[in-house]
Scaffold this motif. Structure first.
Motif, PDB file in Angstrom:
ATOM      1  N   VAL A  28       0.845  -1.206   0.000  1.00 25.83           N
ATOM      2  CA  VAL A  28       0.000   0.000   0.000  1.00 25.83           C
ATOM      3  C   VAL A  28       0.878   1.253   0.000  1.00 25.83           C
ATOM      4  N   GLY A  29       1.961   1.243   0.766  1.00 21.66           N
ATOM      5  CA  GLY A  29       2.870   2.391   0.773  1.00 21.66           C
ATOM      6  C   GLY A  29       3.484   2.645  -0.597  1.00 21.66           C
ATOM      7  N   LEU A  30       3.890   1.574  -1.272  1.00 23.78           N
ATOM      8  CA  LEU A  30       4.431   1.729  -2.629  1.00 23.78           C
ATOM      9  C   LEU A  30       3.369   2.229  -3.599  1.00 23.78           C
ATOM     10  N   ALA A  31       2.148   1.738  -3.464  1.00 29.55           N
ATOM     11  CA  ALA A  31       1.064   2.179  -4.347  1.00 29.55           C
ATOM     12  C   ALA A  31       0.756   3.657  -4.137  1.00 29.55           C
ATOM     13  N   VAL A  32       0.738   4.086  -2.887  1.00 28.26           N
ATOM     14  CA  VAL A  32       0.478   5.506  -2.594  1.00 28.26           C
ATOM     15  C   VAL A  32       1.630   6.370  -3.110  1.00 28.26           C
ATOM     16  N   ALA A  33       2.873   5.923  -2.903  1.00 27.42           N
ATOM     17  CA  ALA A  33       4.021   6.692  -3.395  1.00 27.42           C
ATOM     18  C   ALA A  33       4.010   6.788  -4.920  1.00 27.42           C
ATOM     19  N   ALA A  34       3.676   5.682  -5.594  1.00 21.70           N
ATOM     20  CA  ALA A  34       3.620   5.695  -7.055  1.00 21.70           C
ATOM     21  C   ALA A  34       2.506   6.610  -7.543  1.00 21.70           C
ATOM     22  N   SER A  35       1.351   6.569  -6.879  1.00 24.15           N
ATOM     23  CA  SER A  35       0.243   7.442  -7.279  1.00 24.15           C
ATOM     24  C   SER A  35       0.599   8.908  -7.071  1.00 24.15           C
ATOM     25  N   GLY A  36       1.240   9.209  -5.948  1.00 22.44           N
ATOM     26  CA  GLY A  36       1.673  10.590  -5.701  1.00 22.44           C
ATOM     27  C   GLY A  36       2.678  11.074  -6.733  1.00 22.44           C
ATOM     28  N   THR A  37       3.607  10.205  -7.093  1.00 23.58           N
ATOM     29  CA  THR A  37       4.588  10.550  -8.118  1.00 23.58           C
ATOM     30  C   THR A  37       3.897  10.798  -9.459  1.00 23.58           C
ATOM     31  N   MET A  38       2.941   9.944  -9.792  1.00 20.92           N
ATOM     32  CA  MET A  38       2.236  10.103 -11.064  1.00 20.92           C
ATOM     33  C   MET A  38       1.397  11.378 -11.080  1.00 20.92           C
ATOM     34  N   ILE A  39       0.810  11.743  -9.948  1.00 22.39           N
ATOM     35  CA  ILE A  39       0.073  13.012  -9.874  1.00 22.39           C
ATOM     36  C   ILE A  39       1.030  14.166 -10.109  1.00 22.39           C
ATOM     37  N   ALA A  40       2.205  14.123  -9.479  1.00 22.59           N
ATOM     38  CA  ALA A  40       3.198  15.194  -9.666  1.00 22.59           C
ATOM     39  C   ALA A  40       3.653  15.282 -11.118  1.00 22.59           C
ATOM     40  N   VAL A  41       3.886  14.135 -11.750  1.00 20.22           N
ATOM     41  CA  VAL A  41       4.316  14.129 -13.155  1.00 20.22           C
ATOM     42  C   VAL A  41       3.214  14.669 -14.059  1.00 20.22           C
ATOM     43  N   THR A  42       1.967  14.318 -13.767  1.00 20.85           N
ATOM     44  CA  THR A  42       0.854  14.812 -14.570  1.00 20.85           C
ATOM     45  C   THR A  42       0.714  16.324 -14.436  1.00 20.85           C
ATOM     46  N   VAL A  43       0.835  16.832 -13.214  1.00 13.78           N
ATOM     47  CA  VAL A  43       0.754  18.287 -13.002  1.00 13.78           C
ATOM     48  C   VAL A  43       1.928  18.978 -13.704  1.00 13.78           C
ATOM     49  N   TRP A  44       3.130  18.410 -13.589  1.00 20.79           N
ATOM     50  CA  TRP A  44       4.290  18.987 -14.265  1.00 20.79           C
ATOM     51  C   TRP A  44       4.091  18.989 -15.780  1.00 20.79           C
ATOM     52  N   SER A  45       3.600  17.886 -16.327  1.00 22.58           N
ATOM     53  CA  SER A  45       3.396  17.787 -17.777  1.00 22.58           C
ATOM     54  C   SER A  45       2.362  18.797 -18.257  1.00 22.58           C
ATOM     55  N   SER A  96       0.728  11.343 -19.582  1.00 24.70           N
ATOM     56  CA  SER A  96       0.930  11.259 -18.129  1.00 24.70           C
ATOM     57  C   SER A  96      -0.403  11.085 -17.405  1.00 24.70           C
ATOM     58  N   ALA A  97      -1.438  11.738 -17.899  1.00 24.00           N
ATOM     59  CA  ALA A  97      -2.769  11.552 -17.307  1.00 24.00           C
ATOM     60  C   ALA A  97      -3.247  10.116 -17.511  1.00 24.00           C
ATOM     61  N   ALA A  98      -2.985   9.550 -18.682  1.00 22.57           N
ATOM     62  CA  ALA A  98      -3.351   8.155 -18.934  1.00 22.57           C
ATOM     63  C   ALA A  98      -2.540   7.213 -18.034  1.00 22.57           C
ATOM     64  N   ALA A  99      -1.279   7.529 -17.818  1.00 22.34           N
ATOM     65  CA  ALA A  99      -0.446   6.713 -16.930  1.00 22.34           C
ATOM     66  C   ALA A  99      -0.941   6.803 -15.485  1.00 22.34           C
ATOM     67  N   LEU A 100      -1.425   7.967 -15.081  1.00 21.34           N
ATOM     68  CA  LEU A 100      -2.012   8.112 -13.751  1.00 21.34           C
ATOM     69  C   LEU A 100      -3.248   7.224 -13.625  1.00 21.34           C
ATOM     70  N   GLY A 101      -4.097   7.229 -14.651  1.00 27.46           N
ATOM     71  CA  GLY A 101      -5.269   6.354 -14.650  1.00 27.46           C
ATOM     72  C   GLY A 101      -4.872   4.885 -14.582  1.00 27.46           C
ATOM     73  N   ALA A 102      -3.845   4.521 -15.323  1.00 26.00           N
ATOM     74  CA  ALA A 102      -3.361   3.130 -15.302  1.00 26.00           C
ATOM     75  C   ALA A 102      -2.797   2.779 -13.933  1.00 26.00           C
ATOM     76  N   THR A 103      -2.129   3.720 -13.295  1.00 27.51           N
ATOM     77  CA  THR A 103      -1.583   3.496 -11.960  1.00 27.51           C
ATOM     78  C   THR A 103      -2.699   3.191 -10.980  1.00 27.51           C
ATOM     79  N   ILE A 104      -3.734   3.998 -10.998  1.00 24.62           N
ATOM     80  CA  ILE A 104      -4.856   3.785 -10.086  1.00 24.62           C
ATOM     81  C   ILE A 104      -5.558   2.467 -10.407  1.00 24.62           C
TER      82      ILE A 104
END
Length: 111
Positions: A48-65, A90-98
């Motif tokens: 769960v910690g890795l999933a939350v960290a990955a989701s947070g990273t993907m949100i940051a990348v999507t906002v940056w993009s 990046s938004a699609a990758a965020l969706g895939a992450t979730i």
């Protein structure tokens, strides 16, 4: 025609590159936990910690993009479509992450 720097291509692939790395890491940690007999609570916590960290990273990348897309469009830089493709990718990758990581919270750890 203004040449596009090669690093601009990285904007396109960064989302799914990070998603792939997070996917491999998450399931490698799951396999290691199963192989070494980690307690289920510890293993679930790490996953769960890795999933939350990955989701947070993907949100940051999507906002940056998305910010990169806006800057490229406003500055009239060459190929702002690359920035748009990167932001949408990046938004699609965020969706895939979730989509991929949410079930890891509920499914059995070791089958």
């Amino acid at each position: 025609m203004t040449p596009v720097p090669p690093r601009s291509i990285l904007v396109i692939v960064i989302g799914f590159a990070l998603w792939g790395a997070a996917f491999v890491t998450l399931y490698a940690v799951n396999a290691i936990g199963c192989a070494f007999g980690w307690p289920p609570a510890l293993q679930r916590g790490v996953i769960v910690g890795l999933a939350v960290a990955a989701s947070g990273t993907m949100i940051a990348v999507t906002v940056w993009s998305a910010g990169h897309w806006r800057k490229a469009a406003n500055a009239g830089r060459p190929a702002p479509s690359l920035a748009r493709i990167g932001a949408l990718g990046s938004a699609a990758a965020l969706g895939a992450t979730i989509f991929v990581f949410v079930p890891s919270v509920f499914v059995s750890m070791c089958v």
